[in-house]
Write an enzyme that holds these catalytic residues in place. Structure first.
Site, PDB file in Angstrom:
ATOM      1  N   TYR A   1       0.787  -1.226   0.000  1.00 30.39           N
ATOM      2  CA  TYR A   1       0.000   0.000   0.000  1.00 30.39           C
ATOM      3  C   TYR A   1       0.829   1.291   0.000  1.00 30.39           C
ATOM      4  O   TYR A   1       0.286   2.372   0.210  1.00 30.39           O
ATOM      5  CB  TYR A   1      -0.996  -0.029   1.165  1.00 30.39           C
TER       6      TYR A   1
ATOM      7  N   ARG B   1     -10.326  -2.559  -7.562  1.00 29.25           N
ATOM      8  CA  ARG B   1     -10.667  -2.143  -6.206  1.00 29.25           C
ATOM      9  C   ARG B   1      -9.812  -0.929  -5.896  1.00 29.25           C
ATOM     10  O   ARG B   1      -8.577  -1.013  -5.910  1.00 29.25           O
ATOM     11  CB  ARG B   1     -10.396  -3.280  -5.210  1.00 29.25           C
ATOM     12  N   PHE B   2     -10.439   0.212  -5.634  1.00 28.60           N
ATOM     13  CA  PHE B   2      -9.701   1.443  -5.385  1.00 28.60           C
ATOM     14  C   PHE B   2      -9.495   1.639  -3.888  1.00 28.60           C
ATOM     15  O   PHE B   2     -10.445   1.671  -3.108  1.00 28.60           O
ATOM     16  CB  PHE B   2     -10.447   2.640  -5.971  1.00 28.60           C
ATOM     17  N   ASP B   3      -8.237   1.801  -3.504  1.00 27.05           N
ATOM     18  CA  ASP B   3      -7.848   1.990  -2.110  1.00 27.05           C
ATOM     19  C   ASP B   3      -8.022   3.440  -1.683  1.00 27.05           C
ATOM     20  O   ASP B   3      -7.819   4.370  -2.482  1.00 27.05           O
ATOM     21  CB  ASP B   3      -6.376   1.578  -1.961  1.00 27.05           C
TER      22      ASP B   3
ATOM     23  N   GLU C   1     -12.946   1.766  -1.606  1.00 31.74           N
ATOM     24  CA  GLU C   1     -12.846   1.658  -0.153  1.00 31.74           C
ATOM     25  C   GLU C   1     -13.071   3.036   0.462  1.00 31.74           C
ATOM     26  O   GLU C   1     -12.135   3.787   0.686  1.00 31.74           O
ATOM     27  CB  GLU C   1     -11.479   1.110   0.254  1.00 31.74           C
TER      28      GLU C   1
ATOM     29  N   TRP D   1     -14.193   4.508   3.822  1.00 32.20           N
ATOM     30  CA  TRP D   1     -14.414   4.140   5.221  1.00 32.20           C
ATOM     31  C   TRP D   1     -14.832   5.397   5.965  1.00 32.20           C
ATOM     32  O   TRP D   1     -14.006   6.099   6.542  1.00 32.20           O
ATOM     33  CB  TRP D   1     -13.130   3.543   5.801  1.00 32.20           C
TER      34      TRP D   1
ATOM     35  N   LYS E   1     -36.620  -1.731   5.304  1.00 33.79           N
ATOM     36  CA  LYS E   1     -35.616  -2.406   4.487  1.00 33.79           C
ATOM     37  C   LYS E   1     -34.358  -2.655   5.306  1.00 33.79           C
ATOM     38  O   LYS E   1     -34.222  -2.148   6.424  1.00 33.79           O
ATOM     39  CB  LYS E   1     -35.290  -1.545   3.264  1.00 33.79           C
TER      40      LYS E   1
ATOM     41  N   GLY F   1     -29.331  -1.361   1.837  1.00 40.05           N
ATOM     42  CA  GLY F   1     -30.742  -1.025   1.940  1.00 40.05           C
ATOM     43  C   GLY F   1     -31.162   0.100   1.025  1.00 40.05           C
ATOM     44  O   GLY F   1     -32.343   0.255   0.699  1.00 40.05           O
TER      45      GLY F   1
ATOM     46  N   TRP G   1     -28.961   1.126  -1.902  1.00 37.61           N
ATOM     47  CA  TRP G   1     -28.474   0.914  -3.268  1.00 37.61           C
ATOM     48  C   TRP G   1     -27.729  -0.426  -3.328  1.00 37.61           C
ATOM     49  O   TRP G   1     -26.521  -0.481  -3.430  1.00 37.61           O
ATOM     50  CB  TRP G   1     -27.556   2.053  -3.681  1.00 37.61           C
TER      51      TRP G   1
ATOM     52  N   ASP H   1      -7.852  -4.985   6.660  1.00 35.40           N
ATOM     53  CA  ASP H   1      -7.698  -3.876   7.603  1.00 35.40           C
ATOM     54  C   ASP H   1      -8.504  -4.083   8.878  1.00 35.40           C
ATOM     55  O   ASP H   1      -8.016  -3.846   9.984  1.00 35.40           O
ATOM     56  CB  ASP H   1      -8.159  -2.560   6.961  1.00 35.40           C
TER      57      ASP H   1
ATOM     58  N   LYS I   1     -32.078 -16.910   9.457  1.00 34.57           N
ATOM     59  CA  LYS I   1     -32.106 -16.261  10.766  1.00 34.57           C
ATOM     60  C   LYS I   1     -30.718 -16.260  11.355  1.00 34.57           C
ATOM     61  O   LYS I   1     -29.898 -17.155  11.094  1.00 34.57           O
ATOM     62  CB  LYS I   1     -33.085 -16.959  11.723  1.00 34.57           C
TER      63      LYS I   1
END
Length: 423
Positions: A86, A200-202, A227, A229, A284, A290, A292, A304, A397
C-alpha cells in the site's frame, strides 16, 4: 442526490444513475449480479508465505473455483515500500513481496480458465519515491504530480482533491499529462495484460470520486469497488451510508463501494445482540445495501478491519467477534449486495465447509445483488428475513433466539446461532 431520491429511482426499476456523459456502470454493479468476491489475501500474506503468496493461492485455484467464487481480489500488484503493497513505488514493476510478475500472471490465468475473474487492488491516492521522498521512477514523474500541500513541502502540483495521507506523497490528480494519463497507461498497459478485468480502489476519500470514474471507465472495468471508510456513528447510521451514496454518485455510477455501514452494524449485532439495528425505519435492510444494493459490496472482515490467520493477528482495526463470523456470513451471503469472503476464514480458520454451504444456498435460490428482502424479525437476539431469489425463496435467521419460517421450507445449512432454508 439524497437517499430518498435514490430510493425512488430504485423503486422505479432504474438501477443506475444514468445520463451522465461518459459514465459507464460496470456489469457487476448494474444490478441482478450473482457475483461472490473472494478477498484473496490478508494483512500478513506477504510475511506469512514470504514472496510465495501467489503460488500459495495457485495451489487452491481449483478448490476456490469449485466453491463458487466468481471474482478474486488480489493484493496491490506493484513494487511497494511496504510489503503489504500500500505504499506503491515503481508502478510498472509487478515483482512484489507477494511473488513475481510471472507468478501473478499465472495465477490470474489459472482462475480465468475456470471462469473466475481477477480484481486488482489499485492504490493511486499516493506514491513514494524510489530512494527518497519524491523521486518517482518507472514511470518517472516530476514533483508537479505531488499536491502543493503535501507534508514533504516538495509538491508543485495543485491542491489535494480529498483528505491527506501522511504515509506517502499525495498525488495531484488534476495533473492530466503525468498523473491522469500515467495512471490510465499503467492500468491499460501494465495491469490489464496480466488478465485483470476489475478494480478495487484503495483509500478513495483521499481524492475526488470523479477520478475513480475516469480511471474505471478508461480501464472498462467489469467490476469496480471503492474503499470509502466513513466515520461511523451507531446512533446516526444514515450519515454513514449517505456518505457512501454521495461517493458513488460522485463516480457517476462508475464504481460501487464497500458497505462499511453494514459492517459496523453487524459488529454491534454480533457482539451485543442488537439485531434490531439491521432493520431501517423504512422496513428495508440497514446499511448501503438497503439504499443501493446493486452498488454495495458487503463483507464481514477484511485485511484492515479484522484478524488474519488467527484471532490475535493482523491489523484488527475493527473486527467482528471472532467466534461469530459465521453469523456474519449467514447474513451477507443470504442478502442482496455483492458479498465478500475473506481468504483466511476459509483456510486458516477452517470455515471452508460452512461458508461453502452458505454460498451454495445463495446460488441454489438464485439470490442476486438486487434481490428483494422481507424482514420477518429484527429484535434483541434475533434477525430473520425471507429473500426472493431468481429461482426460489431463501429464509434465514441469525441470533440466539429461535425462529422458523414455517412449513414447506427445507433446511439448507445451520450452525451456532444461524440457519438458512430454501422453498
Amino acid at each position: 442526490m439524497k437517499h430518498r431520491h435514490i430510493a425512488a429511482i430504485l423503486a422505479a426499476g432504474i438501477l443506475t444513475l444514468a445520463g451522465h456523459a461518459g459514465a459507464a456502470t460496470p456489469a457487476q454493479q448494474a444490478g441482478n449480479s450473482s457475483a461472490i468476491l473472494l478477498q484473496g489475501f490478508h494483512w500478513n500474506s506477504a510475511a506469512y508465505a514470504g514472496p510465495d503468496w501467489y503460488n500459495t493461492v495457485m495451489n487452491n485455484v481449483g478448490d476456490l473455483s469449485a466453491m463458487g467464487f466468481t471474482h478474486v481480489w488480489f493484493p496491490p500488484p506493484s513494487d511497494s515500500a511496504a510489503r503489504e503493497g500500500y505504499l506503491p513505488r515503481q508502478l510498472n514493476k509487478l515483482d512484489s513481496s507477494y511473488g513475481s510478475a510471472a507468478e501473478l500472471t499465472n495465477v490470474v490465468s489459472a482462475f480465468k480458465s475456470r471462469g473466475v475473474k481477477a480484481i486488482a487492488d489499485v492504490v493511486v491516492n499516493h506514491r513514494v519515491g524510489t530512494t527518497g521522498w519524491s523521486d518517482f521512477t518507472n514511470p518517472n514523474w516530476t514533483t508537479y504530480t505531488i499536491v502543493n500541500n503535501d507534508e514533504c513541502n516538495c509538491g508543485l502540483g495543485a491542491g489535494d482533491t480529498g483528505d491527506g495521507f501522511s504515509g506517502g506523497r499525495d498525488l495531484a490528480h488534476t495533473n492530466v499529462g503525468e498523473v491522469q494519463n500515467g495512471i490510465i497507461n499503467w492500468l491499460n498497459y501494465t495491469i490489464k495484460p496480466v488478465g485483470f478485468s476489475g478494480l478495487r480502489f484503495d483509500y478513495v476519500k483521499g481524492f475526488s470520486p470523479s477520478y475513480v470514474a475516469q480511471y474505471a471507465n478508461a480501464f472498462q472495468a467489469e467490476f469496480c469497488v471503492g474503499e470509502l471508510w466513513p466515520d461511523f456513528d451507531l446512533n446516526n447510521m444514515d450519515a454513514n451510508r449517505q456518505a457512501i451514496m454521495n461517493w458513488i454518485n460522485g463516480t457517476n455510477s462508475s464504481c460501487g463501494a464497500f458497505d462499511f455501514t453494514t459492517k459496523g452494524i453487524l459488529n454491534d449485532a454480533l457482539a451485543n445482540g442488537n439485531y434490531w439495528r439491521l432493520k431501517a425505519t423504512d422496513g428495508k435492510p440497514q446499511g448501503a445495501l438497503g439504499w443501493w444494493p446493486a452498488m454495495s459490496v458487503t463483507f464481514v472482515d477484511n485485511h484492515d478491519t479484522g484478524p488474519a490467520e488467527s484471532c490475535s493477528s493482523g491489523q484488527n482495526l475493527w473486527p467482528a467477534p471472532c467466534g461469530k463470523v459465521m453469523e456474519g456470513y449467514a447474513y451477507i451471503l443470504s442478502h442482496p449486495g455483492i458479498p465478500t469472503v475473506f481468504y483466511p476464514h476459509i483456510y486458516n480458520w477452517n470455515l471452508k465447509t460452512p461458508i461453502a454451504a452458505l454460498m451454495k444456498a445463495r446460488k441454489d435460490a438464485g439470490v442476486t445483488s438486487t434481490s428483494a428482502v422481507a424482514i420477518q424479525q429484527a429484535t434483541q437476539g434475533l434477525y430473520a428475513a425471507i429473500v426472493s431469489g431468481n429461482t426460489r425463496q431463501l429464509a434465514m435467521k441469525i441470533g440466539p433466539n429461535s425462529w422458523s419460517p414455517g412449513t414447506g421450507w427445507t433446511l439448507q445449512t445451520s450452525g451456532t446461532n444461524y440457519a438458512v432454508w430454501i422453498k
